[in-house]
Design an enzyme around this catalytic site. Sequence first.
Site, short mmCIF file in Angstrom:
data_model
loop_
_atom_site.label_atom_id
_atom_site.label_comp_id
_atom_site.label_asym_id
_atom_site.label_seq_id
_atom_site.Cartn_x
_atom_site.Cartn_y
_atom_site.Cartn_z
CG ASP A 29 21.30 -22.78 155.31
OD1 ASP A 29 22.17 -23.01 154.44
OD2 ASP A 29 20.07 -22.79 155.06
CG ASN A 84 26.58 -28.72 147.99
OD1 ASN A 84 27.09 -29.79 148.27
ND2 ASN A 84 25.53 -28.23 148.64
CD GLN A 91 27.77 -23.29 143.75
OE1 GLN A 91 28.38 -23.96 142.91
NE2 GLN A 91 28.23 -22.15 144.22
CB SER A 92 20.68 -23.48 145.44
OG SER A 92 20.96 -23.23 146.80
CB VAL A 93 23.65 -19.38 146.87
CG1 VAL A 93 24.14 -17.94 146.88
CG2 VAL A 93 22.23 -19.46 147.43
CG HIS A 97 27.63 -21.44 150.20
ND1 HIS A 97 27.43 -21.05 148.89
CD2 HIS A 97 26.85 -22.52 150.39
CE1 HIS A 97 26.55 -21.86 148.32
NE2 HIS A 97 26.20 -22.78 149.21
CG HIS A 99 26.55 -26.04 153.46
ND1 HIS A 99 25.22 -25.67 153.55
CD2 HIS A 99 26.87 -25.98 152.13
CE1 HIS A 99 24.76 -25.41 152.32
NE2 HIS A 99 25.73 -25.59 151.46
P1 AMP Z 1 23.85 -24.59 148.36
O1 AMP Z 1 22.57 -25.30 148.01
O2 AMP Z 1 24.99 -25.49 148.72
O3 AMP Z 1 24.21 -23.56 147.31
O4 AMP Z 1 23.55 -23.80 149.70
C1 AMP Z 1 22.89 -22.57 149.71
C2 AMP Z 1 22.33 -22.43 151.08
O5 AMP Z 1 21.98 -21.07 151.28
C3 AMP Z 1 21.06 -23.25 151.34
O6 AMP Z 1 21.31 -24.17 152.41
C4 AMP Z 1 20.00 -22.20 151.68
O7 AMP Z 1 19.14 -22.63 152.70
C5 AMP Z 1 20.87 -21.03 152.13
N1 AMP Z 1 20.27 -19.72 151.98
C6 AMP Z 1 19.67 -19.20 150.89
N2 AMP Z 1 19.27 -17.93 151.11
C7 AMP Z 1 19.66 -17.64 152.38
C8 AMP Z 1 19.54 -16.49 153.20
N3 AMP Z 1 18.96 -15.36 152.77
N4 AMP Z 1 20.04 -16.53 154.46
C9 AMP Z 1 20.64 -17.67 154.92
N5 AMP Z 1 20.79 -18.78 154.17
C10 AMP Z 1 20.29 -18.78 152.93
#
Ligand code: AMP
Length: 111
Positions: A29, A84, A91-93, A97, A99
């Site tokens: 991450d 998430n 969840q932001s992506v 995934h 963690h």
């Molecule tokens: P979530 O908030 O559960 O969707 O987790 C998304 C995670 O992706 C966060 O912990 C970010 O720090 C991580 N993240 C976003 N962009 C990247 C990237 N380019 N490389 C590695 N991790 C990333």
Amino acid sequence: MSTIFSKIIAGELPADVVYEDDKALAFRDIHPVAPTHVLVIPKREIVNIGESVEDDAELLGHLMIVAGRVAKLENLTDFRVVTNSGAGAGQSVFHLHLHVIGGRSLSWPPG
Ligand code: AMP
């Protein structure tokens, strides 16, 4: 809709990869919350657990196995695997995934 993780899978964006096979990719991450913080993602896009369907069962199981493998590679005996599902849950992506978090003591419940 493809996300930043699709670009990592395609090799269009760099990532610190710790494990890869034909179905999954694991990389560190970019904003770690613990000494070990690795994301395990399916190469086939699934939005999140809430959007998953029965046909995803084998792949979802595989991701859990990979999470355990990553923990071993990182020499973790105690660790947390969390995902998430939905913006309200953090969840932001929007590409599923897991963690894998460890290397420090972890409190419960999470925030
Ligand atoms: P979530 O908030 O559960 O969707 O987790 C998304 C995670 O992706 C966060 O912990 C970010 O720090 C991580 N993240 C976003 N962009 C990247 C990237 N380019 N490389 C590695 N991790 C990333």
